[in-house]
Design a protein around this motif. Structure first.
Motif, short mmCIF file in Angstrom:
data_model
loop_
_atom_site.label_atom_id
_atom_site.label_comp_id
_atom_site.label_asym_id
_atom_site.label_seq_id
_atom_site.Cartn_x
_atom_site.Cartn_y
_atom_site.Cartn_z
N GLY A 1 -5.27 0.23 -0.20
CA GLY A 1 -4.46 0.74 -1.30
C GLY A 1 -5.05 0.39 -2.66
O GLY A 1 -5.09 1.24 -3.56
N MET A 2 -5.51 -0.84 -2.82
CA MET A 2 -6.11 -1.25 -4.08
C MET A 2 -7.41 -0.50 -4.34
O MET A 2 -7.70 -0.09 -5.48
CB MET A 2 -6.37 -2.76 -4.08
CG MET A 2 -5.11 -3.60 -4.10
SD MET A 2 -4.01 -3.23 -5.49
CE MET A 2 -5.04 -3.71 -6.89
N GLY A 3 -8.20 -0.30 -3.30
CA GLY A 3 -9.41 0.49 -3.46
C GLY A 3 -9.09 1.91 -3.89
O GLY A 3 -9.80 2.50 -4.73
N GLY A 4 -8.00 2.47 -3.34
CA GLY A 4 -7.58 3.81 -3.72
C GLY A 4 -7.16 3.88 -5.18
O GLY A 4 -7.49 4.84 -5.88
N ILE A 5 -6.43 2.88 -5.65
CA ILE A 5 -5.99 2.87 -7.06
C ILE A 5 -7.19 2.84 -8.00
O ILE A 5 -7.25 3.58 -9.00
CB ILE A 5 -5.07 1.65 -7.32
CG1 ILE A 5 -3.74 1.83 -6.60
CG2 ILE A 5 -4.84 1.48 -8.82
CD1 ILE A 5 -2.82 0.63 -6.71
N PRO B 1 0.80 -1.24 0.00
CA PRO B 1 0.00 0.00 0.00
C PRO B 1 0.83 1.28 0.00
O PRO B 1 0.34 2.33 -0.42
CB PRO B 1 -0.83 -0.12 1.29
CG PRO B 1 -0.09 -1.10 2.15
CD PRO B 1 0.54 -2.06 1.19
N PHE B 2 2.09 1.22 0.46
CA PHE B 2 2.93 2.41 0.45
C PHE B 2 3.23 2.89 -0.97
O PHE B 2 3.61 4.04 -1.16
CB PHE B 2 4.24 2.13 1.19
CG PHE B 2 4.11 2.06 2.68
CD1 PHE B 2 3.78 3.19 3.41
CD2 PHE B 2 4.30 0.87 3.35
CE1 PHE B 2 3.64 3.13 4.79
CE2 PHE B 2 4.17 0.79 4.73
CZ PHE B 2 3.84 1.93 5.45
N LEU C 1 3.35 6.98 12.79
CA LEU C 1 4.58 7.36 12.09
C LEU C 1 4.31 7.66 10.62
O LEU C 1 4.83 8.63 10.06
CB LEU C 1 5.63 6.25 12.23
CG LEU C 1 6.16 5.98 13.64
CD1 LEU C 1 7.04 4.73 13.64
CD2 LEU C 1 6.95 7.18 14.15
N THR C 2 3.50 6.83 10.00
CA THR C 2 3.17 7.02 8.58
C THR C 2 2.35 8.29 8.38
O THR C 2 2.60 9.07 7.45
CB THR C 2 2.39 5.81 8.06
OG1 THR C 2 3.16 4.62 8.25
CG2 THR C 2 2.09 5.96 6.57
N LEU D 1 8.70 3.41 5.82
CA LEU D 1 9.25 2.06 5.95
C LEU D 1 10.45 2.04 6.89
O LEU D 1 10.63 1.10 7.68
CB LEU D 1 9.65 1.51 4.58
CG LEU D 1 8.48 1.14 3.65
CD1 LEU D 1 9.02 0.64 2.31
CD2 LEU D 1 7.59 0.08 4.28
N PHE D 2 11.29 3.07 6.81
CA PHE D 2 12.47 3.12 7.68
C PHE D 2 12.07 3.29 9.15
O PHE D 2 12.61 2.60 10.02
CB PHE D 2 13.39 4.29 7.26
CG PHE D 2 14.58 4.45 8.16
CD1 PHE D 2 15.64 3.56 8.10
CD2 PHE D 2 14.64 5.50 9.08
CE1 PHE D 2 16.75 3.71 8.94
CE2 PHE D 2 15.73 5.65 9.91
CZ PHE D 2 16.78 4.75 9.85
N THR D 3 11.13 4.20 9.41
CA THR D 3 10.72 4.41 10.81
C THR D 3 10.02 3.18 11.37
O THR D 3 10.19 2.84 12.55
CB THR D 3 9.80 5.64 10.92
OG1 THR D 3 8.70 5.51 10.00
CG2 THR D 3 10.57 6.91 10.62
#
Length: 225
Positions: free
Chosen positions: A149-153, A29-30, A99-100, A70-72
């Motif tokens: 994420g897929m719904g957003g696309i 999703p990122f 964080l995101t 992803l890093f955090t």
């Protein structure tokens, strides 16, 4: 708990386990905001913009929506000695969500300061509010971010087809198929139930559609852009 461990051990020997994991990783999703910007630069009139402009903007999006989150989250796992499977527990998702969200908010203000067009900021806002929606639901019930994420696309395809005047049917068929496969994988891997998968898709689709579609964009532009 022991039954859960036995299931995971047995599933790792299943021939469908690795393909399901790979598809879940590829359709992370990122990637949604970044891929949306790439799609605009490739398939719309925005492709006439200079390469330098595209690379700078894509670099900002990549850093704040993929690299930093992803890093955090990785550091959060290491500091708390959490394994990959730890995020299957709803309570362990709260800090990664926060964080995101913080990273996305920084990205939003950067895009505003750069005076980006509303539809570019709208992509970021739709992803941000989708994450906030998932976060709020997660306080009581786990939801699938992959399916959000897929719904957003899919919602972006519908909204941008109305905005830029192209036929999205072919791409819609592809991503609806991918959404079905991804949802099946998440259920198969026992990461989510059917309800969690369906709810995640619904949150991603409706939030993104409301923010980006030309009919409803007026309210978003008025308050956020």
């Amino acid at each position: 708990m022991e039954e859960r461990k036995e299931y995971v051990t047995e599933t790792t020997h299943d021939p469908w386990y690795i393909p399901a994991r790979i598809l879940s990783g590829v359709l992370n999703p990122f990637l949604v905001p970044f891929l949306a910007f790439v799609g605009m630069f490739v398939f719309t009139y925005l492709r006439v913009m200079t390469l330098q402009y595209k690379l700078i903007l894509l670099g900002i999006i990549f850093c704040f929506t993929i690299l930093i989150p992803l890093f955090t989250i990785y550091m959060f796992r290491k500091i708390n000695n959490l394994g990959y499977r730890a995020f299957a527990v709803r309570q362990n998702r709260i800090i990664p969500y926060i964080l995101t969200i913080i990273s996305y908010i920084f990205c939003y203000f950067i895009l505003r300061r750069l005076k980006m067009p509303w539809y570019m900021i709208g992509i970021l806002l739709s992803a941000l509010f989708t994450i906030i929606g998932c976060f709020l639901i997660n306080l009581k019930w786990k939801v699938s971010e992959h399916m959000a994420g897929m719904g957003g696309i899919i919602a972006e395809l519908v909204a941008f087809s109305a905005m830029f005047g192209f036929n999205p049917l072919g791409w819609l068929c592809i991503f609806i198929l991918l959404a079905g496969l991804l949802g099946t994988c998440r259920i198969y891997l026992e990461e989510h139930s059917f309800g969690e998968v369906f709810t995640g898709f619904g949150v991603g689709f409706f939030v993104t559609f409301l923010i980006l579609h030309p009919v409803t964009k007026f309210f978003i532009v008025k308050f956020f852009i």
